[in-house]
Design an enzyme around this catalytic site. Sequence first.
Site, PDB file in Angstrom:
ATOM      1  N   GLN A  10      -4.967  -1.432   9.635  1.00  0.00           N
ATOM      2  CA  GLN A  10      -4.865  -2.765   9.034  1.00  0.00           C
ATOM      3  C   GLN A  10      -5.494  -3.801   9.980  1.00  0.00           C
ATOM      4  OE1 GLN A  10      -3.456  -3.509   5.868  1.00  0.00           O
ATOM      5  NE2 GLN A  10      -4.403  -5.493   6.286  1.00  0.00           N
ATOM      6  N   ASP A  28     -11.411   2.925   3.896  1.00  0.00           N
ATOM      7  CA  ASP A  28     -11.761   1.498   3.819  1.00  0.00           C
ATOM      8  C   ASP A  28     -13.280   1.297   3.764  1.00  0.00           C
ATOM      9  OD1 ASP A  28      -9.890  -0.488   3.560  1.00  0.00           O
ATOM     10  OD2 ASP A  28      -9.447  -0.649   5.712  1.00  0.00           O
ATOM     11  N   LYS A  38       0.846  -1.203   0.000  1.00  0.00           N
ATOM     12  CA  LYS A  38       0.000   0.000   0.000  1.00  0.00           C
ATOM     13  C   LYS A  38       0.879   1.249   0.000  1.00  0.00           C
ATOM     14  CE  LYS A  38      -3.901  -2.252   2.195  1.00  0.00           C
ATOM     15  NZ  LYS A  38      -4.499  -2.726   3.432  1.00  0.00           N
TER      16      LYS A  38
END
Length: 297
Positions: free
Chosen positions: A98, A121, A54
């Site tokens: 995460q 997200d 990422k």
Amino acid sequence: MSAAIIDGKAFAEGLRARIATHAGEFAAKAGRKAGLAVVLVGEDPASQVYVRNKGKQTIACGMESFEHKLAADTSEADLLAVVEALNADPAVDGILVQLPLPGHMNEQKVIAAINPDKDVDGFHVVNVGRLSTGLPGFVPCTPLGCVMLLKDKLGSLEGLDAVVIGRSNIVGKPMAQLLIAESCTVTVAHSRTKDLPEVVRRADIVVAAVGRPEMVKGEWIKPGATVIDVGINRVPGTQEGKSRLVGDVDFASASAVAGAITPVPGGVGPMTIAVLLRNTIVAAHRNEGLALDESAI
Ligand code: NAP
């Protein structure tokens, strides 16, 4: 094999190129780069790889990457303090924590602490609510990537019968919402669904997000249907000691019947990070009050 291959790798490359153009224009107008912060708690090897990729792709697209690596025994309060600091930081447009988090942390509580307008997200309940009521927000990256691939292949999805196998919060449910928004007739199947092969056989669009290697067979697929395989499963390879990745769909039999199909790897997988970067550049424009045609990215 008769099915056309839906090349997610190539589509993701094109998407990243468009994002890079917008990121350059954004930096010129805003006087700063768009920024994505990724928080990793602990040393889970798979999560470390995701976070590294990422970061690399964020920088390659001309955006700023902020990585926060915290020890596995970090307290929930300390993680929440990091999230609060990122919420308040004007250089940070998108925040991603995460998952999975270590067992002593409450994931829902941590996600709820992220400012919904930086929740790239799309997991915050405010964004879940926005998606289900048709308001602009952020949509989870993997299902949004699947819809992008479907629209690229099929054009309008209006009136098509879609079956989503899986009802997780990160894939199945948002996928179903997105397909409803595209005016599909949507069925959501799961582990308690009766006669799954018969349900799948009705579908013009099949999205498999189950986590079971090669479960969906070719004889379940309506001839000509479009098959999106979200599954990523590591199974023993043909050579001893080697492993390989397979999807939730039995590619060999399904590709003989389907009209189009995503391969694993190289289908849905590459889309997830590309869409994360798309959500970040969208967040950056919204945060600065700059115009952007979001539907064209
Ligand atoms: P998950 O949270 O484990 O959910 C799996 C879903 O499949 C559940 O709703 C479950 O039903 C259903 N299911 C399980 N066994 C079934 C069966 N025999 N018949 C019908 N339905 C069944 O998984 P997830 O997070 O959604 O992920 C699904 C797959 O996508 C995994 O392979 C994952 O690795 C992959 N994935 C890929 C990406 C990517 O490409 N970047 C991103 C996310 C996930 P119940 O609800 O009834 O238990």
